[in-house]
Design a protein around this motif. Structure first.
Motif, PDB file in Angstrom:
ATOM      1  N   THR A  47       0.823  -1.215   0.000  1.00 59.31           N
ATOM      2  CA  THR A  47       0.000   0.000   0.000  1.00 59.31           C
ATOM      3  C   THR A  47       0.856   1.264   0.000  1.00 59.31           C
ATOM      4  OG1 THR A  47      -1.947   1.053   0.978  1.00 59.31           O
ATOM      5  CG2 THR A  47      -0.332   0.195   2.516  1.00 59.31           C
ATOM      6  N   LEU A  74       2.237   1.197  -3.785  1.00 59.74           N
ATOM      7  CA  LEU A  74       1.279   1.240  -4.883  1.00 59.74           C
ATOM      8  C   LEU A  74       0.094   2.176  -4.643  1.00 59.74           C
ATOM      9  CD1 LEU A  74       1.102  -2.620  -5.511  1.00 59.74           C
ATOM     10  CD2 LEU A  74       2.552  -0.955  -6.692  1.00 59.74           C
ATOM     11  N   GLN A 107      -5.741   1.844  -3.191  1.00 57.12           N
ATOM     12  CA  GLN A 107      -6.644   1.201  -4.146  1.00 57.12           C
ATOM     13  C   GLN A 107      -5.963   0.063  -4.897  1.00 57.12           C
ATOM     14  OE1 GLN A 107      -8.250   4.522  -6.456  1.00 57.12           O
ATOM     15  NE2 GLN A 107     -10.172   4.320  -5.355  1.00 57.12           N
ATOM     16  N   ALA A 108      -4.751   0.304  -5.366  1.00 57.49           N
ATOM     17  CA  ALA A 108      -4.047  -0.721  -6.131  1.00 57.49           C
ATOM     18  C   ALA A 108      -3.610  -1.891  -5.252  1.00 57.49           C
ATOM     19  CB  ALA A 108      -2.830  -0.117  -6.833  1.00 57.49           C
ATOM     20  N   ARG A 131     -13.970  -0.758  -9.003  1.00 58.58           N
ATOM     21  CA  ARG A 131     -13.809  -2.017  -9.732  1.00 58.58           C
ATOM     22  C   ARG A 131     -15.010  -2.953  -9.601  1.00 58.58           C
ATOM     23  NH1 ARG A 131      -8.876  -4.876  -6.281  1.00 58.58           N
ATOM     24  NH2 ARG A 131      -8.107  -2.817  -5.740  1.00 58.58           N
TER      25      ARG A 131
END
Length: 289
Positions: A219, A222, A225-226, A269
């Motif tokens: 986290t 990235l 969210q990713a 997503r």
């Protein structure tokens, strides 16, 4: 060489004074504690300073650190202002995590440049803290006129200063508390649920610790969210329901609260139908143990 007075030589005060003394850029002036023996012990640790038991005896200084408990900052500032011992144009600062520079208002009214400098660091033991302080981020807030002096101070003691937005101190401290304290709470929750699975403490510590470290690295590298994975990120309402079926009421409430926040994070997503199914699966339900 600038002179630094220390009022309140507890763990933080002693550590910062030690680092300032070690830098060779500051002369330690007065070190004020509630009692003279305590001040003498602090000076012995720092390796410099004039032990004092009263702010009335403060010598002139370029910087004065109020390293007293948060609840005492305003009263000590008022006492200092009444005594007239701090010269207009000098810098006074405190190191409270949540308190703003406004706590020093009586000194500001007397022409002292007032700010707060909060190191995002745990001062559990001064000698150990002094050894590991390098690279610590230090939040600055208050009178901008004090910032150049305090930036220099932060750099001299090994810190990395950064500025907070006006009025941002409480949000800053809340962020630190969430990142630090709530991570511990999450570990405790996960460990309790792991025990329900029959995992021995040492096994749970290894499994959960490894996963938490990996996730934290992801986290930070990235972004949240990713880095998000797991059943909620996949829209798996069925797995969420199975999780909830084995949780105690208090743990279920935490799971649902965190789950709803996680579903919001994953919303980009997930389609609308899946989001609705997750929302239903994460509705809190009162039930007997």
């Amino acid at each position: 060489m600038l002179t630094l007075n220390i009022i309140g030589a507890g763990r933080l005060g002693k550590t910062l004074a030690k680092l300032a003394q070690r830098s060779g850029q500051y002369r330690i002036g007065a070190v004020v504690c509630r009692s003279l023996p305590a001040a003498q012990q602090a000076c012995a640790f720092i390796g410099a300073g004039q032990p004092c038991a009263s702010v009335q005896a403060l010598p002139a200084a370029n910087l004065t650190l109020l390293a007293v408990p948060d609840g005492a900052i305003a009263s000590v500032a008022a006492e200092l202002a009444a005594s007239g011992t701090l010269a207009a144009g000098s810098v006074a600062f405190h190191a409270s995590g949540v308190g703003e520079a406004a706590l020093l208002a009586p000194l500001a009214a007397a022409g002292v440049h007032c700010a707060s400098l909060h190191p995002a660091f745990s001062f559990a033991e001064p000698a150990r803290a002094a050894q590991g302080f390098a690279g610590t981020r230090c939040a600055l807030e208050g009178d901008a006129a004090a910032f150049p002096v305090l930036r220099d101070f932060a750099h001299a003691i090994g810190g990395v200063p950064f500025d907070l937005a006006p009025g941002g101190k409480a949000a800053y401290h809340a962020a630190l508390s969430i990142a630090s304290n709530y991570l511990v709470t999450l570990h405790d929750l996960a460990a309790r649920v792991a025990a329900q699975a029959g995992m021995a403490d040492e096994v749970a510590a290894a499994v959960l610790g490894g996963l938490m470290r990996q996730t934290l690295e992801n986290t930070l590298a990235l972004g949240p969210q990713a880095a998000l994975t797991g059943p909620i990120a996949r829209g798996d309402a069925g797995t969420v329901a199975r999780h909830r079926a084995v949780l105690l009421t208090a743990d279920d409430a935490l799971y649902c609260a965190l789950g709803r926040a996680t579903a919001t994070l994953a919303a980009d997503r997930l389609d609308a139908v899946t989001q609705t199914m997750l929302a239903q699966a994460l509705q809190p339900v009162l039930r007997a143990e």
